[in-house]
Scaffold this active site. Sequence first.
Site, short mmCIF file in Angstrom:
data_model
loop_
_atom_site.label_atom_id
_atom_site.label_comp_id
_atom_site.label_asym_id
_atom_site.label_seq_id
_atom_site.Cartn_x
_atom_site.Cartn_y
_atom_site.Cartn_z
N SER A 185 54.97 -54.20 -74.68
CA SER A 185 55.53 -54.14 -73.59
C SER A 185 57.00 -54.57 -73.23
O SER A 185 57.81 -54.03 -74.08
CB SER A 185 54.54 -54.80 -72.49
OG SER A 185 54.76 -54.49 -71.34
N GLU A 305 47.55 -46.20 -71.09
CA GLU A 305 48.34 -47.46 -70.67
C GLU A 305 48.10 -47.81 -69.06
O GLU A 305 47.65 -49.00 -68.73
CB GLU A 305 49.81 -47.67 -71.08
CG GLU A 305 49.95 -47.22 -72.62
CD GLU A 305 50.36 -48.39 -73.19
OE1 GLU A 305 50.08 -49.60 -72.82
OE2 GLU A 305 50.67 -48.59 -74.47
N HIS A 390 46.63 -50.77 -71.25
CA HIS A 390 47.72 -51.42 -71.43
C HIS A 390 47.15 -52.96 -71.91
O HIS A 390 46.30 -53.56 -71.18
CB HIS A 390 48.72 -51.70 -70.24
CG HIS A 390 50.12 -52.28 -70.54
ND1 HIS A 390 50.95 -51.82 -71.43
CD2 HIS A 390 50.74 -53.44 -70.17
CE1 HIS A 390 52.12 -52.58 -71.46
NE2 HIS A 390 51.74 -53.52 -70.78
#
Length: 445
Positions: A185, A305, A390
């Site tokens: 991320s 995600e 995610h």
Amino acid sequence: MAPELIVRTTSGLVRGKAEAGVLAFLGVPYAAPPFGEHRFAAPVPVSWDGVRPALTHGPAAPQAPGEDIGLYAPDVFEAGADCLNLDIRTPMIGPAGLPVLVWIHGGAFAIGGNGAAWHQGHRFARDGVVCVAINYRLGFEGFLALEDAPLNRGVLDWLAALAWVRDNIAAFGGDPGNVTIAGQSAGGAAVATLLSMPRAAGLFHRAVVMSGSATLAATEQEARDHAKALAARLGIDPTRSAFARLSPAALVAEQPPPLSGGPGGLSASVPIKPVVDGDLVPAVPLAALGSSAHIPLLVGCTTQEADVFVRRFAADVDAAGAQALLDHLGVQVDEPGLTPAERVGRAFTEHLFTREARWIREARPAYAYEFRWESPVESPVGGGRVGAVHNLDLPFVFDLLDAPGVGRTAGPAAPQALADAMHAAWVRFARTGDPGWPLDHLWRF
């Protein structure tokens, strides 16, 4: 009686402990606390007398309290002044020449820390890779563009931590000539940024970008305009001395919520990100990635995600509204059988993550992967099943399916065989620069 685990670093002696079958040195400072006279300054070397205990996680950078949304681990980070620290897990101390993995945590450059449950490094150490996880300045402390303070203080922290690893990791069993940087991320965006930076040359030799971005950067004008607007709202000057009169907690309170810019915070509207200054960060990272083509790179993301986060907000959208949003984002979703809300969710995943991974692979050679395993768990925040959301790949990569919170996100039957395969690929990449599949092939987990 076991011998004391004491290692000499360039800053002083540290005492570690045996933990989970490996050796752990936790909360080791790589720079002085960035407050008081050092607030809003470049990182400063640190030293101490005697033997410093390195037995517990050090403080994280000041940040807003995390929101437990029912997904992921309910991590709680204790913030403190001595936040420029790192954790080391190793199978042995002394000269061993083992590969090194340096982990940069995510959190929209605004939250998180190296103590998060899903990326503890003891199983990398179990398998012969020295794992180092760093903390760095977050939010406005690390990235606000003040007139008389260095830009990109958080980026300077990354460099200081990597320089510390170069100078000290051999004493912890690592090879300073075989260092892989990895992040997920915002941590993935940090890795992409470091790949584009001439000043980072020689500090690492391989890189992993997980669910990251190579376009997450502000121009210097944008950054300074934002700082001036914030200062005007607060009734102060956009200077280091003026902002230093605000406590760290008060400054955190002025930051936008980490998710305000979209799922994961990875949006052009997020004001907390590296600044293209033409020097330290010479360009938007994507434009400069070609300079790192000689460094083996592993890049990828999950297939869903942002889906579950976006679907809950798009539950009432109709087909025309979904198509209008896709047109606005400039993405296509051709997968048949999706509801309008599912199309919107998939569009945001493409917009924020999938195409970023693709752009990186188009900019320079890279080993590519896709995490496709879908959790069957129903999301507690709405939007249907969690799917390949995610962060879900983290406990697989770190072989931590037994970590807190994994069960409520992945369910009780998350496949250990998949964790074995992903973890082995990352270990292999850290050792050799080859995860185990052809360079031009998209590997699906």
